[in-house]
Design an enzyme around this catalytic site. Structure first.
Site, short mmCIF file in Angstrom:
data_model
loop_
_atom_site.label_atom_id
_atom_site.label_comp_id
_atom_site.label_asym_id
_atom_site.label_seq_id
_atom_site.Cartn_x
_atom_site.Cartn_y
_atom_site.Cartn_z
N HIS A 111 0.96 -1.28 -0.07
CA HIS A 111 0.04 -0.15 0.13
C HIS A 111 0.81 1.21 0.00
CE1 HIS A 111 0.45 0.88 4.50
NE2 HIS A 111 0.53 -0.23 4.75
N ASP A 113 -0.44 4.37 0.89
CA ASP A 113 -0.70 5.33 1.71
C ASP A 113 -0.16 5.21 3.13
OD1 ASP A 113 -2.34 3.12 2.22
OD2 ASP A 113 -3.70 4.05 3.75
N ASP A 144 6.57 1.35 6.32
CA ASP A 144 5.06 1.07 6.20
C ASP A 144 4.69 1.87 5.59
OD1 ASP A 144 2.89 -0.29 6.65
OD2 ASP A 144 2.47 0.72 8.73
N GLU A 178 -4.95 1.58 2.95
CA GLU A 178 -4.71 0.45 3.92
C GLU A 178 -4.74 0.92 5.18
OE1 GLU A 178 -2.88 -2.24 6.68
OE2 GLU A 178 -2.08 -0.57 6.17
N GLU A 179 -4.13 2.16 5.28
CA GLU A 179 -4.18 2.80 6.73
C GLU A 179 -5.58 3.48 7.16
OE1 GLU A 179 -2.06 1.99 8.43
OE2 GLU A 179 -0.28 2.16 7.39
N HIS A 443 4.00 3.42 12.26
CA HIS A 443 2.75 4.30 13.12
C HIS A 443 3.17 5.17 14.13
CE1 HIS A 443 -0.69 1.36 11.69
NE2 HIS A 443 0.35 1.32 10.77
#
Length: 474
Positions: A111, A113, A144, A178-179, A443
């Protein structure tokens, strides 16, 4: 399906191709890192409060990278409707080339995003200005999952360089939300099912045991998230004049939320259950080092530490809408809203878990406080079947790329859309891999990518693809 795929007699010997791929990955690595830094500079946060133009820009950049490999018949950007909504999801990139000569097809997922950066002052370097410090590249999305995107791109480039016009079928799906719980994911699968159908699916969105040891993720917890609003008053009142006689919403919120855990910090919600997975040894000292647990602060829960993370439910309050300290007044708050995020053990349906949490909160609301549940998201847990040929091929490729065999791990986080992949493509073998390590801080502020881990993960994927290019479809 067969357990192993026979090597064709006229194939190039594996050792020759392995070394050629190793050389191609190493030679192309500076370009791969340069492309990754360009992606990281795009603040592609998919949450509603952020500018969607950045996610669109990121999708265009990823599409251009895939076109640049020269191996796909088509590379397109699509947006599909969110589940049960007339709202379009964020742009995703889809690339496809069909298999030839009876070869299998592999679907590569990542992903583009990213999570919101948080406060700039919490970062040692600007979140969207990729900065190399030692052997780590820092920046939001550096690990990520824009490194996952570039692992696919880099592996495809190496394969094309070494194998030429290869016969392996390839599809690439780079998601843009995805996030934000992949709200259009299911509709995307159904709209593009023919292009996405594959014999093996690599989901490059997980991590490794450490910087020296690769891992295959075999267990993921499910997810339940929702907003909880607690109301006790029709309007705000002076805390001095009425405090002690009427309950304010903050008091009710604190009492209600505290009931979710027992004295050890373990989840205390009837109806939530564990999975009983076997876990390797993991010392408290390692937990402290990897999480920054302060001296004197104890871990929570009971049992083996990795069992608590991989195999048991967890509940976290991730946000509170209430006046901050700078704006606090002597006021009884009439309403408080919190965001609750729960992780669900493998084997328990997320909807069942949400019902248990909701019933618990309603039963423990004090003083007759009114509860409202809003913006509910659920995602299913997942257990990987490790008996198939694709897992064996992945183990071999990782061992050759890293120099040590991989370990099988669980992950406390969630990738809910994997359950949708299983539903849509039940015969495909799903492999959950990744480029992160325990210090990546996905994150969190100061997210980073270990460049040595990245190069080995990229090589492992290139080896996997090249070896399937030399084998018949199972």
């Amino acid at each position: 399906m067969t357990d192993a795929l026979p090597v064709q007699p006229d194939d190039q010997p594996a050792i020759d191709r392995t070394e050629a791929l190793r050389a191609a990955v190493e030679a192309g690595f500076p370009t791969t890192i340069a492309d990754l830094t360009r992606l990281v500079r795009i603040p592609s946060v998919s949450w509603p409060a952020f500018d969607p133009a950045h996610v669109a820009e990121s999708a265009e950049a990823v599409a251009e990278l895939l076109r640049g490999t020269g191996v796909f018949e088509r590379v397109e950007i699509h947006r599909e409707l969110e589940k049960d909504s007339d709202q379009l999801g964020q742009p995703a990139v889809l690339a496809h080339r069909p298999a030839r000569a009876g070869r299998p097809t592999v679907l590569l997922y990542a992903h583009h995003d990213v999570q919101p950066p948080g406060k700039d002052e919490d970062w040692d370097t600007p979140p969207f200005e990729p900065t190399q410090r030692g052997d780590r590249l820092h920046g939001r999305g550096a690990a990520d999952d824009k490194a996952g995107v570039m692992a696919h791109v880099g592996a495809i480039r190496a394969l094309a360089e070494v194998a030429g016009d290869f016969d392996l079928g390839l599809s690439v799906f780079i998601e843009g939300e995805e996030e934000r719980t992949s709200r259009s994911f299911g509709n995307f699968l159904r709209a593009h099912r023919e292009s996405l159908a594959a014999d093996a699916i690599i989901v490059a969105d997980s991590g490794n045991w450490d910087v020296s040891t690769p891992a295959i993720t075999v267990a993921l917890r499910g997810a339940v998230a929702f907003n909880l609003r607690i109301d006790t008053l029709a309007h705000a009142s002076h805390s001095g004049m009425f405090g002690g006689a009427v309950p304010d919403a903050m008091l009710a919120a604190i009492r209600t939320l505290d009931s979710l855990w027992d004295a050890d910090g373990a989840v205390a919600v009837d109806g939530l259950r564990g999975a009983g997975l076997e876990v390797p040894a993991y010392e408290e000292s390692q937990l402290r080092a990897e999480t920054g647990l302060l001296e004197g602060v104890s871990p929570i829960g009971r049992g083996e530490i990795l069992s608590r993370i991989w195999s048991e439910p967890a509940i976290t309050v991730t946000g509170i809408d209430a006046p901050d300290v700078a704006n606090a007044s002597n006021t009884l708050l009439p309403s408080v809203r919190v965001r609750i995020s729960a992780r669900i053990a493998p084997g328990q349906p997320a909807e069942e878990a949400y019902a248990a949490i909701k019933a618990h909160l309603e039963a423990h609301a004090p003083f007759g406080a009114r509860l409202t549940f809003e913006d509910v998201d659920t995602g299913q847990a997942f257990l990987v079947d490790t008996s198939g040929w694709a897992v064996e091929e992945t183990r071999a490729a990782m061992a050759d790329a890293w120099g040590v065999p991989p370990v099988e791990i669980g992950v406390g986080g969630s990738i809910p859309f994997i359950a949708e992949l299983v539903d849509e493509f039940p015969d495909a073998q799903i492999l959950v891999t990744g480029v992160e390590d325990p210090d990546s801080k996905a994150h969190s502020p100061n997210e980073s990518l270990h460049l040595g881990v990245f190069q080995k993960a990229l090589l492992a994927e290139a080896l996997f693809l090249a070896r399937l290019d030399a084998k018949p479809r199972p």
